[in-house]
Design a protein around this motif. Structure first.
Motif, PDB file in Angstrom:
ATOM      1  N   ASN A   1       0.823  -1.205   0.000  1.00 52.88           N
ATOM      2  CA  ASN A   1       0.000   0.000   0.000  1.00 52.88           C
ATOM      3  C   ASN A   1       0.863   1.264   0.000  1.00 52.88           C
ATOM      4  OD1 ASN A   1      -2.680  -1.086   0.028  1.00 52.88           O
ATOM      5  ND2 ASN A   1      -2.362  -1.717   2.144  1.00 52.88           N
ATOM      6  N   LEU A   2       1.997   1.225   0.701  1.00 53.43           N
ATOM      7  CA  LEU A   2       2.882   2.383   0.735  1.00 53.43           C
ATOM      8  C   LEU A   2       3.451   2.689  -0.642  1.00 53.43           C
ATOM      9  CD1 LEU A   2       4.531   4.547   2.275  1.00 53.43           C
ATOM     10  CD2 LEU A   2       6.252   2.787   2.697  1.00 53.43           C
ATOM     11  N   THR A   3       3.968   1.674  -1.322  1.00 49.56           N
ATOM     12  CA  THR A   3       4.577   1.908  -2.631  1.00 49.56           C
ATOM     13  C   THR A   3       3.554   2.382  -3.657  1.00 49.56           C
ATOM     14  OG1 THR A   3       4.333  -0.463  -3.085  1.00 49.56           O
ATOM     15  CG2 THR A   3       6.465   0.290  -2.261  1.00 49.56           C
ATOM     16  N   MET A   4       2.354   1.823  -3.619  1.00 52.14           N
ATOM     17  CA  MET A   4       1.316   2.270  -4.543  1.00 52.14           C
ATOM     18  C   MET A   4       0.907   3.705  -4.247  1.00 52.14           C
ATOM     19  SD  MET A   4      -0.638   1.614  -7.131  1.00 52.14           S
ATOM     20  CE  MET A   4      -0.651  -0.178  -7.356  1.00 52.14           C
ATOM     21  N   THR A   5       0.785   4.054  -2.974  1.00 52.93           N
ATOM     22  CA  THR A   5       0.408   5.414  -2.600  1.00 52.93           C
ATOM     23  C   THR A   5       1.453   6.422  -3.059  1.00 52.93           C
ATOM     24  OG1 THR A   5      -0.784   4.598  -0.654  1.00 52.93           O
ATOM     25  CG2 THR A   5      -0.170   6.919  -0.661  1.00 52.93           C
ATOM     26  N   VAL A   6       2.727   6.118  -2.835  1.00 51.97           N
ATOM     27  CA  VAL A   6       3.801   7.030  -3.230  1.00 51.97           C
ATOM     28  C   VAL A   6       3.850   7.175  -4.746  1.00 51.97           C
ATOM     29  CG1 VAL A   6       6.298   7.372  -3.232  1.00 51.97           C
ATOM     30  CG2 VAL A   6       5.149   6.610  -1.143  1.00 51.97           C
ATOM     31  N   ALA A   7       3.651   6.081  -5.474  1.00 54.97           N
ATOM     32  CA  ALA A   7       3.695   6.149  -6.934  1.00 54.97           C
ATOM     33  C   ALA A   7       2.580   7.030  -7.488  1.00 54.97           C
ATOM     34  CB  ALA A   7       3.606   4.744  -7.526  1.00 54.97           C
ATOM     35  N   VAL A   8       1.346   6.813  -7.017  1.00 51.48           N
ATOM     36  CA  VAL A   8       0.212   7.578  -7.537  1.00 51.48           C
ATOM     37  C   VAL A   8       0.281   9.027  -7.067  1.00 51.48           C
ATOM     38  CG1 VAL A   8      -2.293   7.755  -7.598  1.00 51.48           C
ATOM     39  CG2 VAL A   8      -1.211   5.510  -7.642  1.00 51.48           C
ATOM     40  N   MET A   9       0.553   9.223  -5.784  1.00 52.59           N
ATOM     41  CA  MET A   9       0.632  10.588  -5.260  1.00 52.59           C
ATOM     42  C   MET A   9       1.810  11.338  -5.879  1.00 52.59           C
ATOM     43  SD  MET A   9      -1.237  12.342  -3.198  1.00 52.59           S
ATOM     44  CE  MET A   9      -1.204  13.905  -2.317  1.00 52.59           C
ATOM     45  N   GLY A  10       2.920  10.641  -6.100  1.00 48.13           N
ATOM     46  CA  GLY A  10       4.063  11.270  -6.751  1.00 48.13           C
ATOM     47  C   GLY A  10       3.743  11.710  -8.166  1.00 48.13           C
ATOM     48  N   ALA A  11       2.992  10.875  -8.905  1.00 48.63           N
ATOM     49  CA  ALA A  11       2.600  11.255 -10.264  1.00 48.63           C
ATOM     50  C   ALA A  11       1.685  12.469 -10.256  1.00 48.63           C
ATOM     51  CB  ALA A  11       1.920  10.069 -10.953  1.00 48.63           C
ATOM     52  N   LEU A  12       0.705  12.486  -9.350  1.00 56.48           N
ATOM     53  CA  LEU A  12      -0.239  13.600  -9.292  1.00 56.48           C
ATOM     54  C   LEU A  12       0.437  14.898  -8.847  1.00 56.48           C
ATOM     55  CD1 LEU A  12      -3.306  11.779  -7.676  1.00 56.48           C
ATOM     56  CD2 LEU A  12      -3.091  12.545 -10.047  1.00 56.48           C
ATOM     57  N   MET A  13       1.264  14.805  -7.806  1.00 57.43           N
ATOM     58  CA  MET A  13       1.927  16.007  -7.301  1.00 57.43           C
ATOM     59  C   MET A  13       2.963  16.540  -8.291  1.00 57.43           C
ATOM     60  SD  MET A  13       0.605  16.832  -4.375  1.00 57.43           S
ATOM     61  CE  MET A  13       1.850  17.869  -3.603  1.00 57.43           C
ATOM     62  N   SER A  14       3.687  15.644  -8.951  1.00 53.61           N
ATOM     63  CA  SER A  14       4.655  16.081  -9.959  1.00 53.61           C
ATOM     64  C   SER A  14       3.949  16.720 -11.142  1.00 53.61           C
ATOM     65  CB  SER A  14       5.505  14.898 -10.426  1.00 53.61           C
ATOM     66  OG  SER A  14       6.251  14.366  -9.363  1.00 53.61           O
ATOM     67  N   PHE A  15       2.791  16.165 -11.507  1.00 54.01           N
ATOM     68  CA  PHE A  15       2.005  16.779 -12.584  1.00 54.01           C
ATOM     69  C   PHE A  15       1.569  18.195 -12.195  1.00 54.01           C
ATOM     70  CE2 PHE A  15      -2.244  17.683 -14.330  1.00 54.01           C
ATOM     71  CZ  PHE A  15      -1.941  17.677 -15.676  1.00 54.01           C
ATOM     72  N   SER A  16       1.134  18.370 -10.950  1.00 55.88           N
ATOM     73  CA  SER A  16       0.742  19.706 -10.483  1.00 55.88           C
ATOM     74  C   SER A  16       1.915  20.678 -10.549  1.00 55.88           C
ATOM     75  CB  SER A  16       0.208  19.624  -9.053  1.00 55.88           C
ATOM     76  OG  SER A  16      -0.913  18.779  -8.973  1.00 55.88           O
ATOM     77  N   SER A  17       3.074  20.236 -10.070  1.00 56.92           N
ATOM     78  CA  SER A  17       4.255  21.100 -10.103  1.00 56.92           C
ATOM     79  C   SER A  17       4.678  21.412 -11.530  1.00 56.92           C
ATOM     80  CB  SER A  17       5.408  20.434  -9.352  1.00 56.92           C
ATOM     81  OG  SER A  17       5.072  20.234  -7.988  1.00 56.92           O
ATOM     82  N   SER A  18       4.533  20.431 -12.424  1.00 59.04           N
ATOM     83  CA  SER A  18       4.893  20.650 -13.830  1.00 59.04           C
ATOM     84  C   SER A  18       3.987  21.681 -14.487  1.00 59.04           C
ATOM     85  CB  SER A  18       4.816  19.324 -14.600  1.00 59.04           C
ATOM     86  OG  SER A  18       5.693  18.369 -14.052  1.00 59.04           O
ATOM     87  N   ALA A  19       2.743  21.789 -14.003  1.00 58.22           N
ATOM     88  CA  ALA A  19       1.820  22.780 -14.547  1.00 58.22           C
ATOM     89  C   ALA A  19       1.991  24.143 -13.878  1.00 58.22           C
ATOM     90  CB  ALA A  19       0.382  22.297 -14.386  1.00 58.22           C
ATOM     91  N   VAL A  20       2.178  24.135 -12.551  1.00 57.09           N
ATOM     92  CA  VAL A  20       2.262  25.391 -11.803  1.00 57.09           C
ATOM     93  C   VAL A  20       3.583  26.113 -12.056  1.00 57.09           C
ATOM     94  CG1 VAL A  20       2.404  26.339  -9.467  1.00 57.09           C
ATOM     95  CG2 VAL A  20       0.646  24.671 -10.017  1.00 57.09           C
ATOM     96  N   PHE A  21       4.671  25.372 -12.137  1.00 57.28           N
ATOM     97  CA  PHE A  21       5.984  26.012 -12.268  1.00 57.28           C
ATOM     98  C   PHE A  21       6.103  26.858 -13.536  1.00 57.28           C
ATOM     99  CE2 PHE A  21      10.453  25.939 -13.613  1.00 57.28           C
ATOM    100  CZ  PHE A  21      11.033  26.579 -12.531  1.00 57.28           C
ATOM    101  N   PRO A  22       5.805  26.334 -14.729  1.00 56.51           N
ATOM    102  CA  PRO A  22       5.913  27.210 -15.909  1.00 56.51           C
ATOM    103  C   PRO A  22       4.875  28.319 -15.932  1.00 56.51           C
ATOM    104  CG  PRO A  22       5.850  24.879 -16.530  1.00 56.51           C
ATOM    105  CD  PRO A  22       5.426  24.970 -15.096  1.00 56.51           C
ATOM    106  N   TRP A  23       3.703  28.082 -15.343  1.00 55.37           N
ATOM    107  CA  TRP A  23       2.606  29.042 -15.430  1.00 55.37           C
ATOM    108  C   TRP A  23       2.795  30.216 -14.490  1.00 55.37           C
ATOM    109  CZ3 TRP A  23      -2.960  28.015 -13.276  1.00 55.37           C
ATOM    110  CH2 TRP A  23      -3.791  29.092 -13.641  1.00 55.37           C
TER     111      TRP A  23
END
Length: 291
Positions: free
Chosen positions: A84-106
């Protein structure tokens, strides 16, 4: 239990490769951003820069920790649900990195003088998202007993709920600075709704990762259904407030307009996640009542 190091063939496994890429990309992107303060927007968006830096640094540390424990096979000694830990980190990491990838250039980059390092940081942040998404697909392809609860549809919805609550933190902090034209009761009601939902998500995550479901005072399925219902009501209220804010802006185009629209979108997505999760919880309770 003896400590067992991976065999040579394990170092070429897809899971090992994607986690190595995650660690390297997170380290690279926060190092680039930390070294180019003069190339960033100096005006109003320091909150979002802190948010992006925290995301990259946090997941660098957590992923490195998981990577090392998995390499030396030490995770069997810790009292955490590893799957459960590894799955949580993988999904949350993808979502949070996607947010940062959108917020940083904008919002964070100074578009008047975009440097090569700023562009490289934005690109590598996008690659970080792909790396975490790849880990999710690798874990998702495993057998059902290896994916754990967080790999199921209700578990993924709970990660999405936590992500939505975390996104509201920098948004609310920034909107509070620009709240001259809005009613304070709207802001504080929204903050209370987001805070309660984040707290509920964290409690649920701790219960699942710690395998405490059997120790809950209420049956775990009723516990989750109650949290989902509260989340639906609170986010419904927050979404209505967000729509009211848009109407109060009277079509004015400024920095606050973009933030309110972003808050409305994230709030609506999170409300949808809570609604679908509540439907799954009710279906589970009905199925068990007929057994």
């Amino acid at each position: 239990m003896p400590v067992i190091v991976l065999e040579a063939r394990d170092f070429s496994s897809p899971l090992f490769i994607v986690r190595t890429l995650e660690v390297l990309s997170c380290c690279t992107v926060f190092s680039l951003v930390a070294s180019m303060s003069e190339d960033l927007n100096p005006s109003n968006f320091s909150t979002f820069r802190v948010f992006c830096m925290f995301t990259w640094c946090f997941f660098f540390v957590v992923t490195l920790f998981i990577h090392l424990l998995n390499t030396i096979q030490f995770h069997n000694l810790i009292r955490i649900s590893w799957k459960n830990l590894t799955m949580t980190v993988a999904v949350m990491g993808a979502l949070m990195s996607f947010s940062s990838s959108a917020v940083f250039p904008w919002m964070v980059m100074d578009h008047q003088k975009v440097s090569a390092r700023a562009v490289a940081a934005a690109v590598i942040s996008g690659l970080t998202t792909l790396a975490y998404a790849s880990e999710f697909f690798v874990l998702r392809c495993q057998a059902d007993e290896q994916k754990g609860y967080m790999g199921s549809t209700p578990g993924l919805l709970k990660i999405l709920q936590l992500w939505g609550g975390v996104q509201m933190i920098p948004l609310v902090v920034f909107i509070l600075r620009l709240s001259s034209g809005l009613h304070h009761w709207q802001l504080w009601l929204s903050c209370t709704s987001y805070g309660v939902c984040v707290l509920m998500s964290l409690v649920t995550l701790v219960v699942i990762l710690g395998d405490f479901a059997g120790r809950c005072l209420l049956p775990f399925d009723k516990f989750l259904a109650c949290f989902s219902l509260i989340g639906v009501l609170l986010y419904m209220t927050a979404t209505v407030i967000c729509l009211t804010k848009i109407l109060q802006l009277n079509g004015q185009k400024n920095s606050q307009t973009d933030l309110v629209i972003m808050e409305t979108v994230v709030s609506s997505v999170t409300l949808l996640a809570y609604t679908v999760d509540l439907a799954f919880a009710i279906k589970l309770l009905c199925d068990r009542s007929h057994m």
